[in-house]
Design a protein around this motif. Structure first.
Motif, short mmCIF file in Angstrom:
data_model
loop_
_atom_site.label_atom_id
_atom_site.label_comp_id
_atom_site.label_asym_id
_atom_site.label_seq_id
_atom_site.Cartn_x
_atom_site.Cartn_y
_atom_site.Cartn_z
N ALA A 27 104.23 89.67 33.92
CA ALA A 27 104.30 90.17 35.29
C ALA A 27 103.55 91.49 35.43
CB ALA A 27 105.75 90.35 35.69
N TYR A 28 102.86 91.61 36.55
CA TYR A 28 102.17 92.86 36.86
C TYR A 28 102.56 93.42 38.20
CZ TYR A 28 99.24 92.23 32.80
OH TYR A 28 98.81 92.10 31.51
N LEU A 29 103.48 92.72 38.87
CA LEU A 29 103.92 93.20 40.17
C LEU A 29 105.44 93.09 40.24
CD1 LEU A 29 102.10 93.93 42.77
CD2 LEU A 29 103.19 91.94 43.75
N ARG A 30 106.09 94.21 40.55
CA ARG A 30 107.53 94.18 40.72
C ARG A 30 107.83 94.46 42.18
NH1 ARG A 30 111.35 96.23 36.82
NH2 ARG A 30 109.79 97.70 36.15
N VAL A 31 108.59 93.58 42.79
CA VAL A 31 108.89 93.69 44.21
C VAL A 31 110.38 93.96 44.38
CG1 VAL A 31 108.84 92.52 46.43
CG2 VAL A 31 107.04 92.11 44.75
N ARG A 32 110.71 95.06 45.02
CA ARG A 32 112.11 95.36 45.27
C ARG A 32 112.49 94.86 46.66
NH1 ARG A 32 113.88 99.41 41.47
NH2 ARG A 32 112.10 99.91 40.17
N LEU A 33 113.60 94.16 46.71
CA LEU A 33 114.04 93.57 47.96
C LEU A 33 115.13 94.43 48.59
CD1 LEU A 33 114.23 89.89 46.70
CD2 LEU A 33 112.39 90.98 48.00
N PRO A 34 115.25 94.35 49.92
CA PRO A 34 116.27 95.14 50.63
C PRO A 34 117.67 94.87 50.09
CG PRO A 34 114.76 94.15 52.18
CD PRO A 34 114.42 93.57 50.84
N ALA A 35 117.92 93.66 49.66
CA ALA A 35 119.25 93.29 49.17
C ALA A 35 119.53 93.91 47.81
CB ALA A 35 119.37 91.77 49.09
N GLY A 36 118.52 94.45 47.18
CA GLY A 36 118.73 95.11 45.90
C GLY A 36 118.15 94.36 44.73
N GLY A 37 117.80 93.13 44.94
CA GLY A 37 117.21 92.38 43.85
C GLY A 37 115.74 92.72 43.68
N GLU A 38 115.13 92.15 42.71
CA GLU A 38 113.71 92.36 42.54
C GLU A 38 113.07 91.10 42.00
OE1 GLU A 38 113.63 95.79 40.01
OE2 GLU A 38 113.44 94.57 38.23
N LEU A 39 111.80 90.96 42.32
CA LEU A 39 111.05 89.80 41.88
C LEU A 39 109.87 90.27 41.05
CD1 LEU A 39 110.91 87.90 45.28
CD2 LEU A 39 112.36 87.33 43.33
N LEU A 40 109.48 89.43 40.12
CA LEU A 40 108.34 89.76 39.28
C LEU A 40 107.27 88.69 39.47
CD1 LEU A 40 110.29 90.71 36.04
CD2 LEU A 40 109.21 92.28 37.64
N PHE A 41 106.04 89.15 39.54
CA PHE A 41 104.95 88.20 39.70
C PHE A 41 103.80 88.55 38.77
CE2 PHE A 41 107.15 88.06 43.76
CZ PHE A 41 107.27 86.70 43.96
N CYS A 42 103.14 87.52 38.28
CA CYS A 42 101.91 87.74 37.54
C CYS A 42 100.81 88.09 38.54
CB CYS A 42 101.54 86.49 36.75
SG CYS A 42 101.10 85.08 37.79
N ALA A 43 99.66 88.44 38.04
CA ALA A 43 98.56 88.82 38.93
C ALA A 43 98.19 87.68 39.87
CB ALA A 43 97.36 89.24 38.10
N HIS A 44 98.22 86.48 39.33
CA HIS A 44 97.85 85.31 40.14
C HIS A 44 98.83 85.13 41.29
CE1 HIS A 44 96.57 81.24 41.12
NE2 HIS A 44 97.84 80.89 41.09
N HIS A 45 100.10 85.12 41.00
CA HIS A 45 101.08 84.89 42.05
C HIS A 45 101.28 86.13 42.92
CE1 HIS A 45 102.34 81.30 39.59
NE2 HIS A 45 102.25 80.81 40.80
N SER A 53 107.58 91.85 28.30
CA SER A 53 108.82 91.07 28.41
C SER A 53 109.17 90.79 29.87
CB SER A 53 109.97 91.80 27.73
OG SER A 53 110.19 93.05 28.34
N ASP A 54 108.44 91.42 30.79
CA ASP A 54 108.63 91.12 32.21
C ASP A 54 107.77 89.92 32.57
OD1 ASP A 54 110.45 93.22 33.03
OD2 ASP A 54 108.80 94.58 32.58
N ARG A 55 108.42 88.90 33.06
CA ARG A 55 107.72 87.63 33.28
C ARG A 55 107.71 87.23 34.74
NH1 ARG A 55 104.43 86.28 29.14
NH2 ARG A 55 105.18 87.64 27.51
N CYS A 56 106.63 86.60 35.16
CA CYS A 56 106.50 86.10 36.51
C CYS A 56 107.63 85.12 36.81
CB CYS A 56 105.15 85.42 36.67
SG CYS A 56 104.92 84.62 38.26
N ASP A 57 108.27 85.28 37.96
CA ASP A 57 109.36 84.39 38.34
C ASP A 57 108.86 82.98 38.64
OD1 ASP A 57 111.34 86.27 38.09
OD2 ASP A 57 111.08 87.00 40.13
N ARG A 58 107.59 82.86 38.87
CA ARG A 58 107.04 81.56 39.27
C ARG A 58 106.52 80.77 38.07
NH1 ARG A 58 107.46 80.79 45.06
NH2 ARG A 58 108.53 82.72 45.58
N CYS A 59 105.81 81.42 37.19
CA CYS A 59 105.13 80.66 36.15
C CYS A 59 105.42 81.18 34.74
CB CYS A 59 103.63 80.65 36.40
SG CYS A 59 102.85 82.25 36.14
N GLY A 60 106.08 82.31 34.61
CA GLY A 60 106.43 82.79 33.28
C GLY A 60 105.33 83.60 32.60
N ALA A 61 104.23 83.80 33.28
CA ALA A 61 103.19 84.65 32.70
C ALA A 61 103.64 86.11 32.77
CB ALA A 61 101.88 84.47 33.47
#
Ligand SMILES: [Zn+2]
Length: 76
Positions: free
Chosen positions: A24-42, A14-22
């Protein structure tokens, strides 16, 4: 278990890449507190810039290789 940090929730289908919707296999935590999700490709595409801004990167791309029939490692 003592006072260790709680383990991160594993990324799921249910975790989806923020770029393409595939998925997600990478979760990135940002200093501001948010997080981004990326598929393997992105994840690969943005990896360098992400490493500069992320406070933490949860990389679960290793799950990919156990599922798909990935070819043997590129370098021996
Ligand atoms: Zn993607």
């Amino acid at each position: 278990m003592s006072t260790t940090l709680a383990p991160h929730a594993t990324l799921t289908a249910s975790d989806r890449c923020d770029r393409c919707g595939a998925q997600a296999y990478l979760r990135v935590r940002l200093p501001a507190g948010g997080e981004l999700l990326f598929c393997a490709h992105h994840a690969k595409q943005h990896e360098d810039s992400l490493k500069k801004v992320a406070v933490e990167i949860q990389d679960e791309r290793n799950k990919l290789t156990s599922i798909t029939n990935a070819p043997p490692s590129e370098e021996r």
